[in-house]
Design an enzyme around this catalytic site. Structure first.
Site, PDB file in Angstrom:
ATOM      1  N   GLU A 110       0.882  -1.175   0.000  1.00  0.00           N
ATOM      2  CA  GLU A 110       0.000   0.000   0.000  1.00  0.00           C
ATOM      3  C   GLU A 110       0.914   1.218   0.000  1.00  0.00           C
ATOM      4  O   GLU A 110       1.591   1.473   0.996  1.00  0.00           O
ATOM      5  CB  GLU A 110      -0.927  -0.037   1.213  1.00  0.00           C
ATOM      6  CG  GLU A 110      -1.870  -1.236   1.118  1.00  0.00           C
ATOM      7  CD  GLU A 110      -2.745  -1.436   2.335  1.00  0.00           C
ATOM      8  OE1 GLU A 110      -2.589  -0.706   3.316  1.00  0.00           O
ATOM      9  OE2 GLU A 110      -3.603  -2.332   2.277  1.00  0.00           O
ATOM     10  N   CYS A 141      -2.848   8.801   3.398  1.00  0.00           N
ATOM     11  CA  CYS A 141      -2.505   8.373   2.036  1.00  0.00           C
ATOM     12  C   CYS A 141      -3.657   8.613   1.075  1.00  0.00           C
ATOM     13  O   CYS A 141      -3.462   8.844  -0.106  1.00  0.00           O
ATOM     14  CB  CYS A 141      -2.122   6.907   2.048  1.00  0.00           C
ATOM     15  SG  CYS A 141      -3.402   5.880   2.771  1.00  0.00           S
TER      16      CYS A 141
HETATM   17  P1  NAD Z   1       8.347   5.178   4.453  1.00  0.00           P
HETATM   18  O1  NAD Z   1       8.328   4.406   3.195  1.00  0.00           O
HETATM   19  O2  NAD Z   1       9.403   6.210   4.635  1.00  0.00           O
HETATM   20  O3  NAD Z   1       8.519   4.204   5.702  1.00  0.00           O
HETATM   21  C1  NAD Z   1       7.601   3.160   5.955  1.00  0.00           C
HETATM   22  C2  NAD Z   1       8.295   2.067   6.736  1.00  0.00           C
HETATM   23  O4  NAD Z   1       9.296   1.451   5.930  1.00  0.00           O
HETATM   24  C3  NAD Z   1       8.996   2.536   7.998  1.00  0.00           C
HETATM   25  O5  NAD Z   1       8.779   1.583   9.018  1.00  0.00           O
HETATM   26  C4  NAD Z   1      10.454   2.570   7.575  1.00  0.00           C
HETATM   27  O6  NAD Z   1      11.359   2.410   8.653  1.00  0.00           O
HETATM   28  C5  NAD Z   1      10.512   1.376   6.649  1.00  0.00           C
HETATM   29  N1  NAD Z   1      11.596   1.388   5.666  1.00  0.00           N
HETATM   30  C6  NAD Z   1      12.173   2.460   5.072  1.00  0.00           C
HETATM   31  N2  NAD Z   1      13.122   2.049   4.180  1.00  0.00           N
HETATM   32  C7  NAD Z   1      13.132   0.691   4.230  1.00  0.00           C
HETATM   33  C8  NAD Z   1      13.886  -0.317   3.551  1.00  0.00           C
HETATM   34  N3  NAD Z   1      14.810  -0.003   2.627  1.00  0.00           N
HETATM   35  N4  NAD Z   1      13.638  -1.609   3.845  1.00  0.00           N
HETATM   36  C9  NAD Z   1      12.699  -1.935   4.749  1.00  0.00           C
HETATM   37  N5  NAD Z   1      11.956  -1.041   5.429  1.00  0.00           N
HETATM   38  C10 NAD Z   1      12.166   0.271   5.168  1.00  0.00           C
HETATM   39  O7  NAD Z   1       6.904   5.806   4.617  1.00  0.00           O
HETATM   40  P2  NAD Z   1       6.380   6.789   5.772  1.00  0.00           P
HETATM   41  O8  NAD Z   1       7.045   8.106   5.577  1.00  0.00           O
HETATM   42  O9  NAD Z   1       6.490   6.101   7.078  1.00  0.00           O
HETATM   43  O10 NAD Z   1       4.827   6.899   5.410  1.00  0.00           O
HETATM   44  C11 NAD Z   1       4.310   7.824   4.509  1.00  0.00           C
HETATM   45  C12 NAD Z   1       4.061   7.171   3.161  1.00  0.00           C
HETATM   46  O11 NAD Z   1       3.186   6.069   3.316  1.00  0.00           O
HETATM   47  C13 NAD Z   1       3.372   8.078   2.161  1.00  0.00           C
HETATM   48  O12 NAD Z   1       3.949   7.879   0.900  1.00  0.00           O
HETATM   49  C14 NAD Z   1       1.932   7.574   2.153  1.00  0.00           C
HETATM   50  O13 NAD Z   1       1.204   7.835   0.984  1.00  0.00           O
HETATM   51  C15 NAD Z   1       2.146   6.120   2.352  1.00  0.00           C
HETATM   52  N6  NAD Z   1       0.940   5.478   2.876  1.00  0.00           N
HETATM   53  C16 NAD Z   1       0.191   4.693   2.053  1.00  0.00           C
HETATM   54  C17 NAD Z   1      -0.974   4.086   2.517  1.00  0.00           C
HETATM   55  C18 NAD Z   1      -1.820   3.240   1.622  1.00  0.00           C
HETATM   56  O14 NAD Z   1      -2.726   2.581   2.130  1.00  0.00           O
HETATM   57  N7  NAD Z   1      -1.594   3.209   0.327  1.00  0.00           N
HETATM   58  C19 NAD Z   1      -1.359   4.293   3.846  1.00  0.00           C
HETATM   59  C20 NAD Z   1      -0.574   5.107   4.665  1.00  0.00           C
HETATM   60  C21 NAD Z   1       0.582   5.680   4.173  1.00  0.00           C
END
Ligand code: NAD
Length: 486
Positions: free
Chosen positions: A254, A288
């Site tokens: 997502e 999101c």
């Molecule tokens: P992010 O991608 O920066 O981080 C999400 C998670 O991934 C965190 O726990 C982070 O530590 C981890 N992570 C980061 N790099 C990684 C890697 N290389 N390997 C494994 N894990 C890793 O996202 P965020 O800033 O926490 O959240 C905001 C984003 O999430 C926005 O883009 C938003 O649109 C999206 N979002 C989407 C939905 C949906 O349902 N489509 C819902 C909520 C948020």
């Protein structure tokens, strides 16, 4: 200051390395928790604990008993409601009423809904003809995938994490959860709930840390993790998909969005303005599904811009527990800098600033927090970065349109495809436009009205797969066919 530890095999454990990081309050940048950063050893221990759970009682437990336990989890969350509200509020700084009415109740509901789903869903069977005339019976069964890596974001931490953990456990898997480094508290607290109701040790594990070269990467690269479910940025999804390719692990993603909202001139004007005041500003724009591109039919364009401006200017900043505050800070100073960089870019790109554009004056220690003004622009071209890229802040660009074809083309001119919200009193048009906008989730005359049985997910670069209702079972179980010659 709280000490937040990893939760492995039913026990809270600090990392052997003693590495810790600070969790700061978005309200005033004060350090509110010290979090243990899991290293490879802790991630490995969590994955081993999850496998051990699958080999033990959890692996042979009846569906009925599992369902009972998941109901008990939901009830225990509700019993400890105030603790969850307080923990989530501390991590995100978002208003208490949003925690109490949406995020925490939804977290509890995620366990009940998927317990009901697994109890009631049928599997398919076929009677097959054979040359000898006796036939064969084919039937499908569902088996848990195994150990699921659950990688979560910070924007609605508890709701989004349980949206994955609920169905994963309902299907009989064990999980290793990596909450966002910005919101470690409710995932940790859920460990206490799991122990209190008797979920076997190792079924639910939590490892804290960051992404690259930290717990996130260690979980997604671990060969003992059988499938990965992730919510977060599209860029991170790309990195995780590469990690999952090793060992052919399944993924459910997502991801980000740059959602368009459409208002036709025949819409219920006040309802539309109210709808957009939520879809643009709720959770300080960190949803999101939120709208960052608003298209308004020309006859009502100016009036709509002024009405949404009035909504933006009426928000009440403040601490989450203060009764009439309805607008919290962004999650961190780092995110504030990112959003402010887009606020500056909008002006450089030639936008007309309708309202906002900066940081509000906050009193006392709140001046140190990640506060931001809700912001509206007009006048940008469709190619401007602010109109193309996900900002994830309380802001939108509003543009006029003249025809249905034009607005559909504009709504679709993005690599994302998560959600849209369409406002019109012409139902035939509503259905027609809804089918033409390339997104996973469309709301008509509403926004964020969720039924957890429906398919949820994004098109294009906004996701892979669908979760929700029986769709979650597609990811959290493996369907196997058994053929019996009669
Ligand atoms: P992010 O991608 O920066 O981080 C999400 C998670 O991934 C965190 O726990 C982070 O530590 C981890 N992570 C980061 N790099 C990684 C890697 N290389 N390997 C494994 N894990 C890793 O996202 P965020 O800033 O926490 O959240 C905001 C984003 O999430 C926005 O883009 C938003 O649109 C999206 N979002 C989407 C939905 C949906 O349902 N489509 C819902 C909520 C948020």
């Amino acid at each position: 200051m709280r000490q937040i530890e990893n939760f492995i095999a039913g026990e809270y454990r600090a990392a052997a390395s003693d590495r810790r990081f600070d969790k700061r309050s978005p309200l005033d940048n004060r350090v509110i928790a010290s979090v243990s950063e899991a290293g490879r050893d802790e991630v490995d221990a969590a994955v081993q604990a999850a496998h051990a759970a699958l080999q033990g009682e959890w692996g042979t437990m009846s569906t009925e008993r599992r369902v009972e336990l998941l109901y008990a989890v939901a009830n225990e969350i509700t019993r400890r409601f105030d603790d969850f509200v307080e923990a989530e509020m501390a991590d995100t700084g978002q208003p208490e009423h949003v925690m109490k009415h949406v995020f925490i109740p939804r977290g509890a509901a995620n366990f009940k809904v998927f317990a009901d789903t697994i109890k009631n869903v049928a599997s398919e069977s076929f009677r097959t003809d054979t040359p000898d005339g006796r036939g064969a019976l084919n039937y499908a069964i569902r088996k848990p995938k195994g150990v699921i890596g659950v990688i979560c974001p910070w924007n609605a931490p508890f709701m989004l994490m349980t949206w994955k953990v609920g169905p994963a456990l309902a299907c009989g898997n064990a999980v290793v959860v990596k909450p966002s480094e910005e919101s470690p508290q409710t995932a940790a607290l859920l460990g206490e709930v799991m122990n209190a109701v008797g979920i076997p040790k190792g079924v639910y594990n939590v490892v804290h840390g960051f992404g690259p070269d930290s717990a996130g990467e260690f979980v997604t690269r671990h060969p003992g993790v059988d499938a990965i479910t992730f919510t977060g940025e599209t860029r991170t999804g790309t990195a995780i998909m590469k990690a999952a390719a090793e060992g052919m692990r399944d993924v459910s993603f997502e991801l980000g969005g740059k959602n368009a909202g459409i208002v036709f001139a025949d819409a219920d004007f006040d309802a539309a303005v109210e709808g957009f005041s939520r879809s643009v500003f709720l959770n300080t724009g960190q949803v999101c599904l939120g709208t960052e591109r608003v298209y308004v039919e020309r006859p009502i364009f100016q009036r709509f811009v002024q009405a949404l401006k009035a909504k933006a200017e009426a928000v009440k900043y403040g601490r989450p527990e203060v009764h009439d505050s309805n607008f919290g800070p962004l999650i961190s100073l780092e995110h504030q800098q990112k959003v402010l960089s887009y606020y500056r870019k909008a002006i450089e790109e030639g936008a007309t600033l309708v309202t906002g554009g900066g940081v509000p004056d906050m009193p006392g220690e709140l001046a140190e927090g990640a506060w931001i003004q809700p912001t509206i622009w007009t006048g940008l071209s469709e190619t401007a970065a602010v109109v193309r890229e996900e900002i994830f802040g309380p802001c939108c660009h509003i543009a006029p349109f003249d025809s249905e074809d034009e607005v559909v083309a504009k709504a679709n001119a993005t690599e994302y495809g998560l959600s849209t919200t369409i406002w019109t009193s012409n139902l035939a048009r509503a259905h027609r436009v809804a089918e033409r906008v390339d997104v996973g989730i469309t709301w008509i005359n509403s926004w964020f009205l969720r039924d957890l049985r429906t398919p949820f997910g994004g098109s294009k670069q906004s996701g892979i797969g669908r979760e929700g209702g029986v769709h979650s079972l597609e990811f959290y179980t493996e369907t196997r066919n058994i053929c019996v010659k009669l």
